[in-house]
Design an enzyme around this catalytic site. Structure first.
Site, PDB file in Angstrom:
ATOM      1  N   GLN A 119       2.008  -5.999  -3.204  1.00 56.16           N
ATOM      2  CA  GLN A 119       2.466  -6.107  -1.811  1.00 56.16           C
ATOM      3  C   GLN A 119       3.759  -5.286  -1.632  1.00 56.16           C
ATOM      4  O   GLN A 119       3.962  -4.345  -2.368  1.00 56.16           O
ATOM      5  CB  GLN A 119       2.651  -7.584  -1.391  1.00 56.16           C
TER       6      GLN A 119
ATOM      7  N   ASP B 223       0.813  -1.227   0.000  1.00 52.11           N
ATOM      8  CA  ASP B 223       0.000   0.000   0.000  1.00 52.11           C
ATOM      9  C   ASP B 223       0.841   1.270   0.000  1.00 52.11           C
ATOM     10  O   ASP B 223       0.425   2.304   0.521  1.00 52.11           O
ATOM     11  CB  ASP B 223      -0.961   0.014   1.215  1.00 52.11           C
TER      12      ASP B 223
ATOM     13  N   GLY C 217      -4.549  -4.267  -3.846  1.00 54.88           N
ATOM     14  CA  GLY C 217      -5.554  -3.236  -4.131  1.00 54.88           C
ATOM     15  C   GLY C 217      -4.783  -1.981  -4.478  1.00 54.88           C
ATOM     16  O   GLY C 217      -4.162  -1.373  -3.611  1.00 54.88           O
TER      17      GLY C 217
HETATM   18  P1  GDP Z   1      -0.746   0.397  -3.543  1.00 60.96           P
HETATM   19  O1  GDP Z   1      -1.358  -0.880  -3.102  1.00 60.96           O
HETATM   20  O2  GDP Z   1       0.723   0.438  -3.283  1.00 60.96           O
HETATM   21  O3  GDP Z   1      -1.070   0.752  -4.964  1.00 60.96           O
HETATM   22  O4  GDP Z   1      -1.372   1.551  -2.624  1.00 60.96           O
HETATM   23  P2  GDP Z   1      -2.925   1.707  -2.193  1.00 60.96           P
HETATM   24  O5  GDP Z   1      -3.683   2.192  -3.358  1.00 60.96           O
HETATM   25  O6  GDP Z   1      -3.413   0.480  -1.519  1.00 60.96           O
HETATM   26  O7  GDP Z   1      -2.785   2.801  -1.061  1.00 60.96           O
HETATM   27  C1  GDP Z   1      -2.163   4.019  -1.291  1.00 60.96           C
HETATM   28  C2  GDP Z   1      -3.148   5.113  -0.906  1.00 60.96           C
HETATM   29  O8  GDP Z   1      -2.463   6.337  -0.912  1.00 60.96           O
HETATM   30  C3  GDP Z   1      -4.286   5.269  -1.901  1.00 60.96           C
HETATM   31  O9  GDP Z   1      -5.413   5.737  -1.225  1.00 60.96           O
HETATM   32  C4  GDP Z   1      -3.752   6.334  -2.862  1.00 60.96           C
HETATM   33  O10 GDP Z   1      -4.792   7.049  -3.523  1.00 60.96           O
HETATM   34  C5  GDP Z   1      -3.045   7.207  -1.892  1.00 60.96           C
HETATM   35  N1  GDP Z   1      -1.921   7.997  -2.411  1.00 60.96           N
HETATM   36  C6  GDP Z   1      -0.876   7.596  -3.177  1.00 60.96           C
HETATM   37  N2  GDP Z   1       0.042   8.569  -3.280  1.00 60.96           N
HETATM   38  C7  GDP Z   1      -0.441   9.614  -2.551  1.00 60.96           C
HETATM   39  C8  GDP Z   1       0.079  10.899  -2.215  1.00 60.96           C
HETATM   40  O11 GDP Z   1       1.188  11.278  -2.592  1.00 60.96           O
HETATM   41  N3  GDP Z   1      -0.708  11.680  -1.411  1.00 60.96           N
HETATM   42  C9  GDP Z   1      -1.941  11.288  -0.972  1.00 60.96           C
HETATM   43  N4  GDP Z   1      -2.652  12.116  -0.222  1.00 60.96           N
HETATM   44  N5  GDP Z   1      -2.432  10.075  -1.244  1.00 60.96           N
HETATM   45  C10 GDP Z   1      -1.680   9.248  -2.019  1.00 60.96           C
HETATM   46  P1  IMO Z   2      -0.897  -4.138  -2.285  1.00 63.14           P
HETATM   47  O1  IMO Z   2      -0.455  -4.707  -3.614  1.00 63.14           O
HETATM   48  C1  IMO Z   2      -0.959  -4.494   2.038  1.00 63.14           C
HETATM   49  C2  IMO Z   2      -1.007  -8.553   3.693  1.00 63.14           C
HETATM   50  C3  IMO Z   2      -2.253  -8.984   4.440  1.00 63.14           C
HETATM   51  C4  IMO Z   2      -1.620  -9.906   5.458  1.00 63.14           C
HETATM   52  C5  IMO Z   2      -0.514 -10.595   4.658  1.00 63.14           C
HETATM   53  C6  IMO Z   2      -0.914 -11.960   4.107  1.00 63.14           C
HETATM   54  O2  IMO Z   2      -2.182  -3.426  -2.353  1.00 63.14           O
HETATM   55  O3  IMO Z   2       0.201  -3.364  -1.664  1.00 63.14           O
HETATM   56  P2  IMO Z   2      -2.455 -12.689   2.070  1.00 63.14           P
HETATM   57  O4  IMO Z   2      -3.910 -12.470   1.812  1.00 63.14           O
HETATM   58  O5  IMO Z   2      -1.569 -12.145   1.004  1.00 63.14           O
HETATM   59  O6  IMO Z   2      -2.120 -14.105   2.412  1.00 63.14           O
HETATM   60  O7  IMO Z   2      -2.146 -11.855   3.410  1.00 63.14           O
HETATM   61  O8  IMO Z   2      -0.216  -9.725   3.592  1.00 63.14           O
HETATM   62  N1  IMO Z   2      -1.237  -8.058   2.310  1.00 63.14           N
HETATM   63  C7  IMO Z   2      -1.178  -6.770   1.954  1.00 63.14           C
HETATM   64  N2  IMO Z   2      -0.994  -5.661   2.711  1.00 63.14           N
HETATM   65  N3  IMO Z   2      -1.063  -4.401   0.688  1.00 63.14           N
HETATM   66  C8  IMO Z   2      -1.213  -5.504  -0.080  1.00 63.14           C
HETATM   67  O9  IMO Z   2      -1.198  -5.454  -1.408  1.00 63.14           O
HETATM   68  C9  IMO Z   2      -1.325  -6.756   0.564  1.00 63.14           C
HETATM   69  N4  IMO Z   2      -1.491  -8.020   0.125  1.00 63.14           N
HETATM   70  C10 IMO Z   2      -1.430  -8.810   1.197  1.00 63.14           C
HETATM   71  O10 IMO Z   2      -2.905  -7.892   5.043  1.00 63.14           O
HETATM   72  O11 IMO Z   2      -0.992  -9.162   6.467  1.00 63.14           O
HETATM   73 MG    MG Z   3      -2.858  -1.538  -1.839  1.00 60.42          MG
END
Ligand code: GDP
Ligand code: IMO
Ligand code: MG
Length: 425
Positions: free
Chosen positions: A224, A13, A40
């Site tokens: 991840q 994330d 996600g």
């Molecule tokens: P990913 O799984 O690595 O693609 O990250 P996620 O989408 O799960 O979570 C990142 C969150 O941070 C999302 O809600 C993005 O919209 C948000 N985001 C990413 N870069 C920035 C930033 O520079 N500033 C802010 N405010 N939000 C950001």
């Molecule tokens: P993105 O690509 C954050 C975490 C789960 C749990 C562990 C194992 O969005 O960064 P799993 O279902 O993979 O067996 O869960 O890994 N986890 C993530 N945490 N971002 C993700 O993906 C994750 N995918 C799995 O929360 O701790």
């Molecule tokens: Mg994510």
């Protein structure tokens, strides 16, 4: 044209989706190579928000091609739901812009059931998985009893393999308070998904090799993060795939020699969702983030645990991935804070560590060594148009992260939109 791996340097994330979207403009093919719909990835284009789970974020760009590689585990029903959601948002998906590896393994209903069953059996030691069946799918892959995309055309094989796997799963879960899984239902659902997916399934490695030979530019969208890696993460609180840069190669069939750049994505602070060690976790900081409506999981909606930037984790993460530079997202998340902390080392039983320990029990005993830097409480970075307009203390924070991580911060996120990405030289 360069081939670039985007990888998360923390616990997932980090904002990989946004950075991939930002870099897609100058790429031709966007590739997912590991993980599954546990991912996600949030991408904000103008006033539209998209959350990608299995499909590479490049799908939002009509002229780009996307590949779901052999290392990804695919829940076919969930993939089709993602097709439908994106199509409702006006995105076209066809074999012209998406190819699915014939070697990718399938996540099926018994994997999801086994994932939940195993988690409930762990009681207070739950991993806190996403419940998507990821671990059990990779178990079958490694145990050599999985079902791959290419197998879907062979009804006899499918029937026999499904019967064997469903019987095993029902046996494992015989004492659970759930209905036994049924072969006929699962097979029917799978065959119906196959009808729609068949035109997308192909041998993707030679396709990628041809693209490289033609000078096209590949962008690998890691899922991840480094510390969820099966080898390098906070084992056993990890996911079941290789989330570090090497995973992009094994999970796509592209040689490491074809890779030109690795960009590690990190937040300007740290978050984690699910259980496991997190040395800089801070309840007050978490409350502040949640109070601002930030840091809720894109896949499960769970509150993410939050804390200060951990240079032990991110610095080692940059080295594990061979990162050329860092993309630091969410700098704006630190706006308004008087004093900002950075963890520069861990203290464990009287010793100072500059790299993470191997055993989870040791991780949990580590105390952070903090350095404090003045924040920029009166001048927000949110919405800044260029690096030079950032407050001086924010610039000093970035300089310090360069040094501590021994990796230059090249991209800086100051908002969720692709446009809110600043280039730093
Ligand atoms: P990913 O799984 O690595 O693609 O990250 P996620 O989408 O799960 O979570 C990142 C969150 O941070 C999302 O809600 C993005 O919209 C948000 N985001 C990413 N870069 C920035 C930033 O520079 N500033 C802010 N405010 N939000 C950001
Ligand atoms: P993105 O690509 C954050 C975490 C789960 C749990 C562990 C194992 O969005 O960064 P799993 O279902 O993979 O067996 O869960 O890994 N986890 C993530 N945490 N971002 C993700 O993906 C994750 N995918 C799995 O929360 O701790
Ligand atoms: Mg994510």
């Amino acid at each position: 044209m360069p081939n670039t791996i985007i990888v998360g340097a923390q616990w997932g994330d980090e904002g990989k989706g946004k950075i991939v979207d930002y870099l897609t403009e100058s790429s031709d093919i966007i590739v997912r190579a590991q993980g599954g719909n546990n991912a996600g990835h949030t991408v904000i284009h103008g006033d539209q928000k998209y959350i990608l789970h299995l499909i590479p974020s490049g799908i939002l760009w009509p002229e780009k091609k996307c590949v779901i590689g052999n290392g990804v585990v695919i829940d076919p029903v969930s993939l089709l739901e993602e097709f439908d959601t994106l199509e409702k948002q006006g995105i076209s998906i066809s074999p012209e812009n998406l190819a699915i590896s014939d070697r990718a393994h399938l996540t099926l209903p018994y994997h999801r059931s086994l994932d939940s069953h195993r988690e409930s059996g762990l009681g207070g030691k739950k991993i806190g998985t996403t419940g998507r069946g990821i671990g059990p799918t990779y178990i079958d892959k490694v145990e050599r009893s999985g079902i791959r995309m290419a197998d879907l055309e062979d009804q006899d094989f499918l029937e026999a393999r499904l019967a064997e796997k469903i019987n095993q799963a029902n046996l494992v879960m015989r004492d659970a308070d759930t209905k036994p899984l049924e072969l006929a239902t699962i097979k029917e659902e799978l065959n119906s998904a196959y009808q729609r997916l068949a035109p997308f399934i192909r041998e993707t490695t030679s396709f990628l090799h041809r693209q490289i030979a033609e000078g096209k530019s590949l962008l690998f969208e890691g899922a991840q993060g480094t510390y969820l890696d099966i080898d390098h993460g906070t084992y056993p609180f990890v996911t079941s795939s290789s989330t570090t840069a090497g995973g992009a190669c094994t999970g796509s069939g592209v040689s490491p020699r074809a890779i030109d750049n690795v960009t590690a994505v990190a937040k300007a602070y740290t978050t984690r969702v699910g259980a496991g060690p997190f040395v800089t976790e801070n309840a007050e900081f978490s409350d502040r983030m949640h109070g601002m409506g930030r840091e809720f999981g894109a896949t499960t909606g769970r509150k993410r645990r939050c804390g200060w930037f951990d240079a032990v984790v991110t610095g080692h993460g940059c080295r594990l991935n061979g990162a050329d530079h860092l993309a630091l997202t969410n700098l704006d998340g630190l706006d308004g804070i008087e004093t900002i902390k950075i963890c520069t080392a861990y203290r464990l039983k009287g010793e100072t560590l500059s790299t993470p320990p191997s055993r989870v029990e040791s991780w949990e005993d580590c105390e952070p060594v903090y350095e404090e830097l003045p924040g920029w409480p009166d001048t927000p970075t949110a919405g800044a148009q260029d690096i030079s307009s950032l407050p001086d203390n924010a610039k000093a924070y970035l300089d310090r992260l360069d040094d501590l991580c021994e990796c230059p911060v090249k991209l800086v996120g100051v908002g969720p939109d692709r446009k809110e990405t600043l280039i730093r030289n």
